[in-house]
Motif scaffolding. Sequence first.
Motif, short mmCIF file in Angstrom:
data_model
loop_
_atom_site.label_atom_id
_atom_site.label_comp_id
_atom_site.label_asym_id
_atom_site.label_seq_id
_atom_site.Cartn_x
_atom_site.Cartn_y
_atom_site.Cartn_z
N GLN A 163 0.81 -1.22 0.00
CA GLN A 163 0.00 0.00 0.00
C GLN A 163 0.84 1.28 0.00
O GLN A 163 0.42 2.31 -0.50
CB GLN A 163 -0.92 0.01 1.22
CG GLN A 163 -1.92 -1.12 1.26
CD GLN A 163 -2.99 -0.99 0.19
OE1 GLN A 163 -3.34 0.10 -0.22
NE2 GLN A 163 -3.50 -2.13 -0.28
N ASP A 164 2.05 1.22 0.58
CA ASP A 164 2.88 2.42 0.67
C ASP A 164 4.33 2.02 0.91
O ASP A 164 4.62 0.94 1.46
CB ASP A 164 2.40 3.33 1.80
CG ASP A 164 2.98 4.74 1.71
OD1 ASP A 164 3.41 5.13 0.60
OD2 ASP A 164 3.02 5.44 2.73
N LEU A 165 5.24 2.90 0.48
CA LEU A 165 6.67 2.73 0.70
C LEU A 165 7.23 4.00 1.34
O LEU A 165 6.77 5.10 1.03
CB LEU A 165 7.42 2.46 -0.61
CG LEU A 165 7.13 1.16 -1.35
CD1 LEU A 165 7.79 1.19 -2.72
CD2 LEU A 165 7.61 -0.04 -0.55
N ALA A 166 8.21 3.84 2.21
CA ALA A 166 8.88 4.99 2.81
C ALA A 166 10.35 4.65 2.98
O ALA A 166 10.71 3.51 3.30
CB ALA A 166 8.26 5.35 4.16
N VAL A 167 11.22 5.64 2.75
CA VAL A 167 12.66 5.44 2.92
C VAL A 167 13.20 6.53 3.85
O VAL A 167 12.67 7.63 3.93
CB VAL A 167 13.40 5.47 1.57
CG1 VAL A 167 12.95 4.32 0.68
CG2 VAL A 167 13.20 6.80 0.86
N SER A 168 14.27 6.20 4.55
CA SER A 168 14.94 7.15 5.44
C SER A 168 16.43 6.86 5.43
O SER A 168 16.84 5.70 5.53
CB SER A 168 14.40 7.01 6.87
OG SER A 168 15.12 7.82 7.77
N PRO A 169 17.27 7.90 5.26
CA PRO A 169 16.91 9.30 5.06
C PRO A 169 16.33 9.54 3.66
O PRO A 169 16.13 8.58 2.91
CB PRO A 169 18.23 10.03 5.24
CG PRO A 169 19.26 9.03 4.82
CD PRO A 169 18.74 7.71 5.28
N ALA A 187 10.60 1.01 4.62
CA ALA A 187 9.37 0.51 5.22
C ALA A 187 8.34 0.27 4.12
O ALA A 187 8.21 1.06 3.19
CB ALA A 187 8.82 1.50 6.24
N ALA A 188 7.60 -0.83 4.25
CA ALA A 188 6.53 -1.16 3.30
C ALA A 188 5.27 -1.49 4.09
O ALA A 188 5.28 -2.36 4.98
CB ALA A 188 6.93 -2.35 2.44
N ALA A 189 4.18 -0.77 3.77
CA ALA A 189 2.88 -1.05 4.39
C ALA A 189 2.19 -2.13 3.57
O ALA A 189 1.89 -1.95 2.39
CB ALA A 189 2.03 0.21 4.44
N VAL A 194 3.36 -3.19 8.89
CA VAL A 194 4.42 -2.43 8.20
C VAL A 194 5.73 -3.16 8.45
O VAL A 194 6.13 -3.36 9.62
CB VAL A 194 4.52 -0.98 8.72
CG1 VAL A 194 5.73 -0.29 8.09
CG2 VAL A 194 3.25 -0.22 8.40
N CYS A 195 6.39 -3.60 7.40
CA CYS A 195 7.68 -4.28 7.50
C CYS A 195 8.81 -3.27 7.27
O CYS A 195 8.73 -2.44 6.35
CB CYS A 195 7.77 -5.40 6.48
SG CYS A 195 6.51 -6.68 6.68
N ILE A 196 9.84 -3.35 8.10
CA ILE A 196 10.94 -2.39 8.05
C ILE A 196 12.26 -3.13 7.92
O ILE A 196 12.53 -4.08 8.67
CB ILE A 196 10.96 -1.50 9.32
CG1 ILE A 196 9.63 -0.73 9.43
CG2 ILE A 196 12.13 -0.53 9.29
CD1 ILE A 196 9.50 0.09 10.70
N ALA A 218 12.08 -4.69 11.94
CA ALA A 218 10.86 -4.59 12.75
C ALA A 218 9.63 -4.85 11.89
O ALA A 218 9.67 -4.69 10.66
CB ALA A 218 10.75 -3.20 13.39
N THR A 219 8.55 -5.25 12.56
CA THR A 219 7.23 -5.33 11.95
C THR A 219 6.25 -4.62 12.86
O THR A 219 6.12 -4.98 14.03
CB THR A 219 6.79 -6.79 11.75
OG1 THR A 219 7.71 -7.45 10.86
CG2 THR A 219 5.40 -6.84 11.15
N LEU A 220 5.62 -3.59 12.33
CA LEU A 220 4.64 -2.82 13.10
C LEU A 220 3.27 -3.46 12.89
O LEU A 220 2.61 -3.23 11.87
CB LEU A 220 4.64 -1.36 12.66
CG LEU A 220 6.02 -0.67 12.57
CD1 LEU A 220 5.86 0.79 12.18
CD2 LEU A 220 6.79 -0.81 13.87
N CYS A 221 2.84 -4.28 13.84
CA CYS A 221 1.60 -5.04 13.69
C CYS A 221 0.40 -4.21 14.12
O CYS A 221 0.36 -3.66 15.23
CB CYS A 221 1.68 -6.32 14.53
SG CYS A 221 3.00 -7.44 14.02
#
Length: 274
Positions: A163-169, A187-189, A194-196, A218-221
């Motif tokens: 559903q979504d992707l995020a990168v840092s920095p 991170a991927a939703a 969310v899997c990191i 990490a996994t944000l459940c």
Amino acid sequence: EWLVQRWAPLLRHSDLCRVVETCAPARRAIDQHAIWHEIALAWQRVLDIATPLLEDPAGASRAPCGEKRCAPWRRVCAQYERLQLAWRASPTTVRMNVRGELRSQRLEDLDVLLAEFLAGEDALVLGHSKGAVSIWSLGKEPGEHLDARVIGVFQTSKRFDVQDLAVSPSPVAQPGVLLLGGSVWLAAAVGPAVCIWESVGVAGELVVSPLAAWEHRATLCHAHLLGSEHQAVFSVRLSEGPIVGGGGMRRGVTLSEDGVVRGWSFGAAPAELL
């Protein structure tokens, strides 16, 4: 030396290279790490990069493994300048030869739903249907084509699409961070989670070399927080860096289908809802 220290940050990397070729005293002075460190800081301000540089001006800094090494400030400056010049130019259309790679990685039957730059403009992360995430290295070919190669594939839950992707920095900050021994977080939703991951590859000649290896962090459940098993996480964002004094912990924010924004901490310890 005094003149070079004040004059060098005002010039581009390419201009400096031409100057030192004709002046031996300037060439000796420009080899100091502190000068290139100042130029890198100036580029960070120009490109509006919030991520702090990892090294000290003396050039003797610690890599993530704890060993001393010499900071490649000159390469960092060259990367920043290349990105600034590329992103100020007029957009051009290029073709990516990806059919063979998709077939070899068994991704040809999956739709590409999301894309995010990595390492400036030298890599991509793609979010696919059925929970697949792929990392691509981009190289120039003659003409208007890009040579795209898969350097990593993550498989999450096949029940849900990404559903979504995020990168840092941020992608523009990543070349400097990777060259200085840092890492990129991704991170991927996917559905109610969310899997990191964190890049753990070894730095090499190419900026994208550290992106060849990743570890799950990490996994944000969210399943136990949502009202229905069919609800999902729509969006995820990661902090630009670790929490100051937080022992390696980082923060992230998620927005799920129930309309609730949630804050999380993750990294050196198991993920927790804030």
